[in-house]
Design an enzyme around this catalytic site. Structure first.
Site, mmCIF file in Angstrom:
data_model
loop_
_atom_site.group_PDB
_atom_site.id
_atom_site.type_symbol
_atom_site.label_atom_id
_atom_site.label_comp_id
_atom_site.label_asym_id
_atom_site.label_seq_id
_atom_site.Cartn_x
_atom_site.Cartn_y
_atom_site.Cartn_z
ATOM 1 N N LYS A 190 0.600 -1.489 0.830
ATOM 2 C CA LYS A 190 0.282 -0.231 -0.433
ATOM 3 C C LYS A 190 0.571 1.094 0.262
ATOM 4 O O LYS A 190 0.318 1.803 -0.447
ATOM 5 C CB LYS A 190 -1.179 0.039 0.871
ATOM 6 C CG LYS A 190 -1.756 -1.444 1.444
ATOM 7 C CD LYS A 190 -3.016 -0.795 0.244
ATOM 8 C CE LYS A 190 -4.301 -2.181 0.637
ATOM 9 N NZ LYS A 190 -5.163 -2.296 -0.353
ATOM 10 N N GLU B 284 -9.806 6.298 3.496
ATOM 11 C CA GLU B 284 -10.854 4.830 3.483
ATOM 12 C C GLU B 284 -9.495 3.580 4.078
ATOM 13 O O GLU B 284 -8.282 3.500 3.218
ATOM 14 C CB GLU B 284 -11.353 4.201 2.887
ATOM 15 C CG GLU B 284 -11.058 3.433 1.917
ATOM 16 C CD GLU B 284 -9.996 3.764 0.681
ATOM 17 O OE1 GLU B 284 -9.852 4.993 0.494
ATOM 18 O OE2 GLU B 284 -9.682 3.022 0.163
ATOM 19 N N SER C 281 1.467 -9.484 -0.343
ATOM 20 C CA SER C 281 1.327 -8.756 -0.905
ATOM 21 C C SER C 281 1.812 -7.723 0.605
ATOM 22 O O SER C 281 1.693 -6.601 0.811
ATOM 23 C CB SER C 281 -0.154 -8.177 -0.818
ATOM 24 O OG SER C 281 -0.852 -8.688 0.061
HETATM 25 C C1 LIG Z 1 -1.400 -6.956 2.831
HETATM 26 C C2 LIG Z 1 -2.575 -6.228 1.874
HETATM 27 N N1 LIG Z 1 -2.940 -7.165 0.429
HETATM 28 C C3 LIG Z 1 -3.814 -6.963 0.232
HETATM 29 C C4 LIG Z 1 -5.010 -6.434 -0.175
HETATM 30 C C5 LIG Z 1 -5.922 -6.093 -0.548
HETATM 31 O O1 LIG Z 1 -6.368 -5.242 -1.450
HETATM 32 P P1 LIG Z 1 -5.821 -4.588 -2.803
HETATM 33 O O2 LIG Z 1 -6.775 -5.752 -3.488
HETATM 34 O O3 LIG Z 1 -6.007 -3.435 -3.694
HETATM 35 O O4 LIG Z 1 -4.733 -5.011 -2.705
HETATM 36 C C6 LIG Z 1 -4.881 -5.169 1.642
HETATM 37 C C7 LIG Z 1 -5.384 -4.203 1.505
HETATM 38 O O5 LIG Z 1 -5.836 -3.873 2.614
HETATM 39 C C8 LIG Z 1 -3.168 -5.670 2.298
HETATM 40 O O6 LIG Z 1 -3.211 -5.244 3.487
#
Ligand SMILES: Cc1ncc(COP(=O)(O)O)c(C=O)c1O
Lengths: 405, 271
Positions: A93, A115, A385
């Site tokens: 993020k 948000e 992620s």
């Molecule tokens: C570690 C992590 N992965 C994935 C996501 C999902 O978001 P996005 O689909 O935008 O990657 C989030 C959202 O808070 C997150 O904190």
């Protein structure tokens, strides 16, 4: 995939907002073209990504997990993890948040709102605001305030004001509603830092541009560390920012794209967040995309053990990639995600976010599909992620860790 | 009738030197039958145009009063379908112009063309879709036009003069000027400023202009109308009055009282 002048990816996207916001979105679109794509902005942003965020993040070969999932070495040849958990603040993020806050400064905005669901985007935005010197307010559903408590404390420590949202399902969707209401009211002075590749044009375009660094790095690293291109890339999908960031670099190549959504208690249980798998076409938060809605067009509450995937919409580019068949979307349940979290921790020493765990949970099926396609064990790259410290409360409640010592 | 019904009503009022009173209700709060009764009460008490509000689960342009009404209404059967039923029931007894006021997703679910066809069939006169700027909704717009239903454009304080012509293109009925940069029910709307801007819009659009958001009292209504706007919208205040009453009779009485007072205030003001 090319976006049209009106912000469409084929039939999905656009700008469905109150007239009050249209000028701000036009301003942002112009700023995107003038700044984000300029060498000066890119230099400034990439310099921060390198020295502040810690990019490029490693691409790590997870052999122990690969063997645990596929002891016979039939389906998984190589499993590579893109370590976005090693970014400063612990998730992808921050790539987007730093880019948007930098852009907001160029626009002369005096205040940032965001948000957040899991709190990772809130922490990232609070961090970007602290280091770039702007006040920050973060809207967060009151359910998420409880289940992601460590991130609430982090945001406050960073000087951000966290506003608990009590309406509707008290999760990410409602946090976004409240952020939009604030933005409608303060649009002249405030930038709304949207946390995923969702929302009205130009946000999906802007956020995917700021997250494409993930896949761009993977492409180079994979070629250096393994050779050539992976057979498939995998990511979890909430709003879809880490997934689109991962996909973008490979969309024009013969590389399979897999997104994994949250199936909650099961896609037929009525308690899930599998918008692409089980949703319908609709308009939510400014875009025509896939949504969870009833026959009257009321958005229905999503459910997921992971706050970051607990959202009844999805970025429009994913809706388009699914419609065209270019990407494949699967889903994983709460139970499967929890089990994956434990498996990855035990086999690789990585405490992953519950969001990310959904992507891990579908690896056996994805590997099988790719093996069948190529007739040999597949080489896969997965976007790790984010890290899971924020989820310790949920893991303790659901898996029982940390209780009796 | 359709769009002509709106235009004739506004032209007639202007000829008499009167300001149109537009009344918003959330359909289904607390029940669809109550909404029909309250809509008819508003018409009897002197409302000139009705906005039948379709409740939506994610009302991002609404403040707490109308948002809370929407949640209650959804629970009690409010929907686009219910707004059509309300329009049909009102039309049987009244010739008041009716606008279906909605977010876009309920129309997506219902089907754009079917929505415009059913609106015509039940005797509604136009649509106001909060989150549908003119760049969007081509199918709905074309069908509404064919059915001679108005699609009311919104102009906001943030709208630049350069964007205005784009909003007025193909518009009919009237232009809705949002008095405040904010959500519905916001206090302290800059109504005098809004009144001035509305006068300019009226000339440039060559259409009647109605001012909405932040109008609660007769004094607010008079201030908003002070520079020659064709009408004013009262929404949150009506919704609040309906929510505060304990029975259908009390709701009807509250609407009659409030609308009557607003009507009297507007009519006593020399234009
Ligand atoms: C570690 C992590 N992965 C994935 C996501 C999902 O978001 P996005 O689909 O935008 O990657 C989030 C959202 O808070 C997150 O904190």
């Amino acid at each position: 995939m090319a976006v049209s002048a009106l912000g469409y990816y084929d039939d999905f996207g656009g700008r469905f907002v109150a007239e009050t916001l249209v000028p701000a979105l036009e301003e942002l679109e112009n700023a995107y073209r003038e700044h984000v794509l300029s060498a000066a902005f890119q230099n400034e942003w990439r310099d921060m990504l390198r020295h502040y965020v810690g990019r490029p993040t490693p691409l790590y070969r997870a052999d122990r997990l690969a063997r645990l999932l596929d002891p016979a070495q039939k389906t998984i040849g190589e499993l590579w993890l893109k370590r976005e958990d090693l970014c400063h603040t612990g998730a992808h993020k921050i790539n987007n948040a730093l880019g948007q806050v930098l852009l907001a400064k160029k626009l002369g905005k005096k205040r940032i709102i965001a948000e957040t669901g899991a709190g990772q985007h809130g922490v990232a935005t609070a961090t970007a605001c602290a280091v770039l010197g702007l006040p920050c307010e973060v809207f967060m559903g009151s359910v998420d305030v409880l289940r992601q408590a460590p991130n609430v404390a982090r945001m406050q420590m960073l000087g951000a004001k966290v506003i608990a949202v009590e309406s509707g399902s008290k999760t990410l969707k409602d946090a976004m509603n409240e952020a939009l209401r604030d933005w409608v009211t303060n649009v002249r002075t405030t930038h709304y830092c949207v946390g995923s590749a969702a929302g009205p044009h130009p946000y999906p375009m802007l956020v995917s541009e700021l997250q494409r660094v993930i896949g761009d790095e993977v492409r180079v690293q994979f070629n250096q560390q393994s050779g050539g291109l992976p057979d498939g890339v995998v990511a979890c999908v909430g709003g879809g920012s880490n997934a689109i960031g991962m996909f973008r670099a490979f969309v024009a190549d013969p590389v399979a794209l897999y997104g994994v959504e949250a199936a909650g208690e099961g896609v037929h249980s009525g308690k899930h967040a599998a918008t692409l798998t089980a949703g319908r076409v609709g308009v939510l938060h400014g875009a025509r995309t896939m949504v969870l809605a009833d026959d009257d067009g009321q958005i229905v509450e999503a459910h997921s053990v992971s706050a970051g995937l607990d959202y009844p919409g999805v970025g429009p580019e994913h809706a388009s990639l699914m419609a065209s068949g270019r990407a494949t979307y699967l889903s994983a349940t709460d139970e499967e995600a929890l089990a994956s979290t434990e498996r990855v921790a035990r086999s690789e020493g990585l405490l992953i976010a519950l969001e990310t765990a959904h992507a891990f949970a579908r690896l056996p099926e994805i590997a099988e599909l790719e093996r069948n396609k190529h007739g040999r064990p597949a080489r896969l790259a997965l976007c790790l992620s984010g890290r899971g410290d924020k989820d310790l409360g949920t893991l303790r409640d659901r898996l029982g860790f940390g209780k009796d010592v | 009738m359709t769009v002509e019904r709106i235009e004739q009503r506004l032209a007639g009022l202007r000829a008499e030197g009167r300001t149109a009173l537009v009344i918003y209700l959330t359909i289904g709060d607390p029940s669809v039958e109550d909404s029909v009764a309250c809509a008819l009460a508003a018409a009897r008490a002197g409302a000139d145009i009705l906005e039948l509000g379709v409740p939506f689960s994610d009302p991002t342009a609404d403040g707490p009063v109308i948002a809370a009404a929407a949640f209650r209404a959804i629970h009690n059967g409010g929907s686009f379908r219910a707004a059509l039923e309300t329009a049909e029931a009102v039309r049987k007894e009244s010739s008041i112009p009716i606008i279906l006021f909605t977010y876009y997703n309920p129309l997506v679910a219902f089907g754009d063309e079917r929505a415009a066809d059913d609106a015509l069939r039940v005797g509604a006169d136009g649509f106001l879709v909060v989150d549908l700027p003119p760049e969007e909704g081509a199918v709905l717009r074309a069908r509404a036009k064919r059915n001679r239903l108005a699609i009311i454009p919104l102009v906001a304080p943030t709208t630049g003069l350069d964007r205005e012509p784009h909003l007025f293109e193909g518009a009919s009925g009237f232009v809705y000027y949002v008095s405040v940069t904010g959500v519905t029910g916001a206090g302290a709307a800059p109504l005098s400023e809004a009144a001035e801007r509305a006068a300019g819009i009226r000339e440039r659009a060559r259409l009647p202009v109605v001012i909405g958001f932040g109008i609660r009292t007769s004094a607010d209504a008079e201030r908003a109308a002070s520079h020659g706007a064709d009408g004013v919208v009262v929404g949150s205040e009506i919704v609040r009055a309906i929510a505060a009453a304990a029975s259908r009779e009390a709701r009807v009485a509250a609407v009659e009282q409030l609308v009557g007072a607003l009507r009297a205030g507007l009519d006593s003001r020399p234009r």
